[in-house]
Design a protein around this motif. Sequence first.
Motif, PDB file in Angstrom:
ATOM      1  N   PHE A 104       0.826  -1.219   0.000  1.00  0.00           N
ATOM      2  CA  PHE A 104       0.000   0.000   0.000  1.00  0.00           C
ATOM      3  C   PHE A 104       0.856   1.265   0.000  1.00  0.00           C
ATOM      4  CE2 PHE A 104       0.176   2.145   4.117  1.00  0.00           C
ATOM      5  CZ  PHE A 104       0.829   1.215   4.901  1.00  0.00           C
ATOM      6  N   SER A 137      -5.278   1.916  -2.125  1.00  0.00           N
ATOM      7  CA  SER A 137      -4.477   0.761  -1.698  1.00  0.00           C
ATOM      8  C   SER A 137      -4.351  -0.247  -2.829  1.00  0.00           C
ATOM      9  CB  SER A 137      -5.114   0.073  -0.486  1.00  0.00           C
ATOM     10  OG  SER A 137      -5.026   0.884   0.654  1.00  0.00           O
ATOM     11  N   HIS A 160      -0.149  -5.305   5.720  1.00  0.00           N
ATOM     12  CA  HIS A 160      -1.021  -4.214   5.280  1.00  0.00           C
ATOM     13  C   HIS A 160      -1.565  -3.450   6.475  1.00  0.00           C
ATOM     14  CE1 HIS A 160      -3.766  -1.876   2.960  1.00  0.00           C
ATOM     15  NE2 HIS A 160      -4.759  -2.254   3.736  1.00  0.00           N
ATOM     16  N   SER A 168     -10.786  -2.940   2.237  1.00  0.00           N
ATOM     17  CA  SER A 168      -9.439  -2.433   1.937  1.00  0.00           C
ATOM     18  C   SER A 168      -8.400  -3.540   2.008  1.00  0.00           C
ATOM     19  CB  SER A 168      -9.067  -1.319   2.917  1.00  0.00           C
ATOM     20  OG  SER A 168      -9.921  -0.210   2.756  1.00  0.00           O
TER      21      SER A 168
END
Length: 503
Positions: A104, A137, A160, A168
């Motif tokens: 990300f 992302s 993440h 997400s």
Amino acid sequence: MEADATLDGASGCAYHRPMPEETVDITTVTGPPRACDLLLTGGCVVTVDDDRRVLDPGAVAIAADRIVAVGTPNELATFRAARTVDCSGSAIIPGLVDCHNHLFQGLARGLGEGLGGWRWLAEFMWPYAGAITAQESQAAALLGAIEAARAGTTAILDHHYGRTDVASTLAVVEAMEMVGIRGVVARGIAGPLTDVGATHGLPASTSRYTAQEELDITAECMRLRPAWSRVSVWPGPINVVYTDQDLVRRSVDLARSAGARWHSHCCAPRSDPSIYLEAYGVRPVPWMHSEGLLGTDATLAHCTWVDDRDVALLGETRTGVSYCPVSNQYMPYGVMRLRDLRSAGAVVGLATDGSACGHRQDMFECMKQAVLLQRVHTLDPEASNAEEALELATRGGARLQGLDAGSLASGKLADVVVVDLERPHLRPRTRTVATLVYSARGSDVAMTIVNGEVIFENGRCTRVDEAAAMAEAQARSEELILRTGLGHRSRARQESSFIQRPL
Ligand SMILES: [Zn+2]
């Protein structure tokens, strides 16, 4: 070519101590015709198998998602392949396994210059992570996965900790799946802001969820991408040092209840062990050991600041440690005790770290830096070597992630990379492993195969539109940087530092 036949032994000469707990049956194929889907033949096959064989020339046969034979071209001549690739002039190696990444972060590449450790987190990365959307992302992760596939990375352990709602988190999973890379997304678990975090400048915005919410969201992601998935989800408490102790414990329980592993940062900056000692009266590694949290299912990034007792505990429990030589220099964190940790028994894999602190998804760069960093730190030319770097990037990483991959041997998952050696910077070739580690670059990769499927060849990823992904990442990055002001702050800081300290 006779190079490896002379220096490594064409067949059967060990180039590194085998890992005793792994046994692989290398099948020599003879007899009636056999079918396979893909036959790579004529290249220098660097197996990284139990005997560390280098076959030059060699061949690898793949059927469905598995390697079904490795040998000389003659030994595999009975295979009738749906597709045969002439790999003359190339090396055939196991897919590279990245053991710590933050895909990300890809939209912020190049920012945060001159910050390090806690300041880098508090002033740059946490504001970025707090602002990024699911779409952003995914754009970042898609760009990173494309870059990784092009450079021969076949598996990524992604940590993440941007926005971490279910959508997400799965956006990152899906980006990896789109490109065809396998691996794990360890969902960052922040939980309530601890005193340690608050004292060291972490913004309250890092705490989005209660501990129970964190565990529930993680459990839902794990349900949707269980352990057998091409890209699965693990719990990823963000940092052992500043994540609540009870939440770390419960995260590990969640992993174990699902037969998964877990991932976290541990003791990257020099100050972390003493910060933890002051807050809790114990160093982080002994605390994890006393709670029964260490083991083969524990995978910890960095561990740059560990003392002798920490090393012994990580080793005796066979804990996984992700070595990030490029980001360890960039941040700068320091130098991981590679020899000590491996000698003690820890399972060490190699990693790029995020695009904002490692900057390239290039495990070739990491292999080279893995060796050089150890040498410059110890001033010992034998502190590490090319063979060890390749081992960390392949079978070491596969062990850390629990993948049945990491070597070219019959029965292993067909994660295979072909590297074009017909290039000036890769000649003359006297020792192929040294050529791969010290001279090759990610851009020398000609073909990347994951699960028996070619995901990169002829200069492009086969599953995704690279140009569209790059354009999307550029546009999303500009929007995000404008929205957060991070670019402006970064430029202002750099300009003022140049004024204060002219070159
Ligand atoms: Zn990291």
